[in-house]
Design a protein around this motif. Structure first.
Motif, PDB file in Angstrom:
ATOM      1  N   THR A 143       0.830  -1.211   0.000  1.00 49.15           N
ATOM      2  CA  THR A 143       0.000   0.000   0.000  1.00 49.15           C
ATOM      3  C   THR A 143       0.861   1.256   0.000  1.00 49.15           C
ATOM      4  OG1 THR A 143      -1.803  -1.142   1.160  1.00 49.15           O
ATOM      5  CG2 THR A 143      -1.771   1.266   1.274  1.00 49.15           C
ATOM      6  N   ALA A 144       1.852   1.308   0.883  1.00 47.90           N
ATOM      7  CA  ALA A 144       2.724   2.481   0.955  1.00 47.90           C
ATOM      8  C   ALA A 144       3.515   2.661  -0.331  1.00 47.90           C
ATOM      9  CB  ALA A 144       3.679   2.357   2.149  1.00 47.90           C
ATOM     10  N   LEU A 145       4.001   1.566  -0.903  1.00 52.96           N
ATOM     11  CA  LEU A 145       4.768   1.671  -2.145  1.00 52.96           C
ATOM     12  C   LEU A 145       3.878   2.139  -3.287  1.00 52.96           C
ATOM     13  CD1 LEU A 145       7.491   1.306  -3.494  1.00 52.96           C
ATOM     14  CD2 LEU A 145       6.916  -1.096  -3.892  1.00 52.96           C
TER      15      LEU A 145
ATOM     16  N   THR B 243       5.869   1.980  10.648  1.00 53.01           N
ATOM     17  CA  THR B 243       6.701   3.161  10.431  1.00 53.01           C
ATOM     18  C   THR B 243       7.754   2.959   9.346  1.00 53.01           C
ATOM     19  OG1 THR B 243       7.978   2.419  12.367  1.00 53.01           O
ATOM     20  CG2 THR B 243       6.409   4.215  12.691  1.00 53.01           C
ATOM     21  N   LEU B 244       8.224   1.720   9.182  1.00 51.48           N
ATOM     22  CA  LEU B 244       9.243   1.463   8.162  1.00 51.48           C
ATOM     23  C   LEU B 244       8.678   1.586   6.748  1.00 51.48           C
ATOM     24  CD1 LEU B 244      11.076  -1.660   9.670  1.00 51.48           C
ATOM     25  CD2 LEU B 244      11.870   0.710   9.664  1.00 51.48           C
ATOM     26  N   ALA B 245       7.451   1.134   6.549  1.00 51.95           N
ATOM     27  CA  ALA B 245       6.886   1.069   5.192  1.00 51.95           C
ATOM     28  C   ALA B 245       6.846   2.419   4.489  1.00 51.95           C
ATOM     29  CB  ALA B 245       5.501   0.424   5.227  1.00 51.95           C
ATOM     30  N   PRO B 246       6.304   3.477   5.100  1.00 48.68           N
ATOM     31  CA  PRO B 246       6.252   4.756   4.374  1.00 48.68           C
ATOM     32  C   PRO B 246       7.628   5.299   4.004  1.00 48.68           C
ATOM     33  CG  PRO B 246       4.745   4.782   6.233  1.00 48.68           C
ATOM     34  CD  PRO B 246       5.597   3.556   6.396  1.00 48.68           C
ATOM     35  N   TYR B 247       8.537   5.321   4.978  1.00 53.71           N
ATOM     36  CA  TYR B 247       9.856   5.903   4.728  1.00 53.71           C
ATOM     37  C   TYR B 247      10.604   5.146   3.649  1.00 53.71           C
ATOM     38  CZ  TYR B 247      14.643   7.471   5.413  1.00 53.71           C
ATOM     39  OH  TYR B 247      15.911   7.968   5.196  1.00 53.71           O
ATOM     40  N   PHE B 248      10.646   3.820   3.758  1.00 54.17           N
ATOM     41  CA  PHE B 248      11.434   3.061   2.791  1.00 54.17           C
ATOM     42  C   PHE B 248      10.712   2.877   1.457  1.00 54.17           C
ATOM     43  CE2 PHE B 248      13.980   1.903   6.552  1.00 54.17           C
ATOM     44  CZ  PHE B 248      15.225   2.272   6.034  1.00 54.17           C
ATOM     45  N   ALA B 249       9.400   3.056   1.442  1.00 55.17           N
ATOM     46  CA  ALA B 249       8.715   3.123   0.150  1.00 55.17           C
ATOM     47  C   ALA B 249       9.212   4.333  -0.630  1.00 55.17           C
ATOM     48  CB  ALA B 249       7.204   3.202   0.356  1.00 55.17           C
TER      49      ALA B 249
END
Length: 357
Positions: A18-20, A323-329
């Protein structure tokens, strides 16, 4: 333009996919999400808690100073786009287990680089009805939770409305890999990115990566008297629902019996830790289990296949995917589109030797 030609096909729509998808859409890319919503998902079970200080020793979460503000911006912006509420900032109250722990925490908080996350009144006693905390507790700022189920479901509705989503199982036999693009049945894309969570262990393109899945179980609980607006954390968490009527209690961590079934042992583990924390009776309304897609070095798996540059992976987000998903996306999109170097701690090239072994 051919309506079946895309820049990216994303396989899987947990919080990672979803974030990606949102970051690629924001970059102006044509995206198709392929997801089987009938399959179990770690995101649908996850409590979505974000906590800058974790563990018994108050360790600052990896890259918290960068990742947390970015995640807050991403989810808040998404609330506006989808006209829904997802973000629930809440303090995290940590009752002291002993006087020794109290003294250790207060000393550590004053001498280390975590003071900005500790509330000034942390040495006060709790006035939470129904909570047993005779020694008081530490109040951690900058925490809260994200309603990940709503994020995924509302995003899915948006993708469907914009012809960016197919609900079906991904059959790899339909995948054709070329040097400059990929095709999957009647669909063509410049790249395909796998965001499959624990299912990636069965993906022959990436089954060489050192996954280390963790099973977690949580309880939905109704208390007689206990009432808290904050998250309570002492070995387990007690997370209030938005209406403060029910609470989630979790979570277990198990590296065996890796299935989606709840267990009596899991419930017993959680209740054994809940009873000393509360003074009143409660009713367990439901129990759920999920498999977190963790890695052996506790860092995400992000990057392109060592042989096929049109094949990528966005996975291994583990227990802190919220929290990791948005930033690393965002980092992955910058890598894919602007040749920005990926953080070496997440780039799958750190494991290429396993592929060639």
């Amino acid at each position: 333009m051919n309506s079946r030609k895309y820049d990216y096909i994303l396989v899987g729509q947990g919080i990672g996919g979803t974030a990606l998808a949102w970051h690629l859409i924001e970059a102006g890319k044509r995206v198709l999400v392929v997801n089987d919503s009938s399959r179990p998902s770690a995101t649908s079970v996850a409590a979505g808690i974000y906590n800058p200080l974790t563990g018994r020793k108050l360790v600052k979460t990896w890259m918290a100073d960068i990742i947390f503000p970015y995640a807050a911006h991403f989810y808040t912006q998404l609330e506006g786009t989808l006209h829904s509420r997802f973000v629930y900032p809440l303090p995290i109250y940590r009752p002291y287990r002993s006087l020794e722990e109290r003294n250790s925490f207060l000393t550590y908080a004053s001498e280390s680089g975590v003071a900005e996350y500790i509330a000034k009144d942390s040495d006060s006693h709790s006035d939470i009805p129904g909570l047993r905390a005779p020694l008081g507790g530490l109040v951690v700022k900058g925490g809260g939770w994200i309603d990940l189920t709503s994020v995924v479901n509302r995003s899915r509705s948006f993708f469907i409305e914009n012809n960016q989503y197919i609900d079906c199982d991904f059959f790899s036999i339909k995948l054709t890999i070329n040097d400059s693009n990929v095709s999957w049945g009647e669909y063509e894309a410049g790249k395909i990115i796998f965001c499959q969570g624990v299912d990636a262990r069965e993906n022959t393109l990436f089954d060489w990566l050192p996954f280390n899945p963790v099973k977690g179980q949580i309880l939905d609980v109704l208390f007689d008297k206990y009432s808290a607006e904050e998250i309570v954390n002492q070995g387990i968490f007690i997370l209030p629902s938005p209406d403060r009527q029910t609470y989630r209690v979790g979570a277990t961590y198990s590296w065996h019996d890796l299935d989606w079934a709840t267990t009596d042992d899991g419930r017993e583990y959680l209740e054994d830790r809940l009873r000393p924390l509360v003074t009143d009776q409660y009713t367990v309304l439901a129990q759920r289990a999920g498999l977190r897609p963790s890695s052996k070095d506790r860092r995400p798996f992000i990057g392109l296949h060592p042989v096929h540059p049109t094949i990528g992976i966005f996975n291994g987000l583990g227990t802190k995917g919220v929290t990791l998903a948005p930033y690393f996306a965002n980092e992955f999109v910058q890598y894919l589109e602007n040749d920005k170097e990926l953080n070496s701690e997440v780039n799958i090239d750190r494991h290429f030797s396993l592929y060639y072994r």
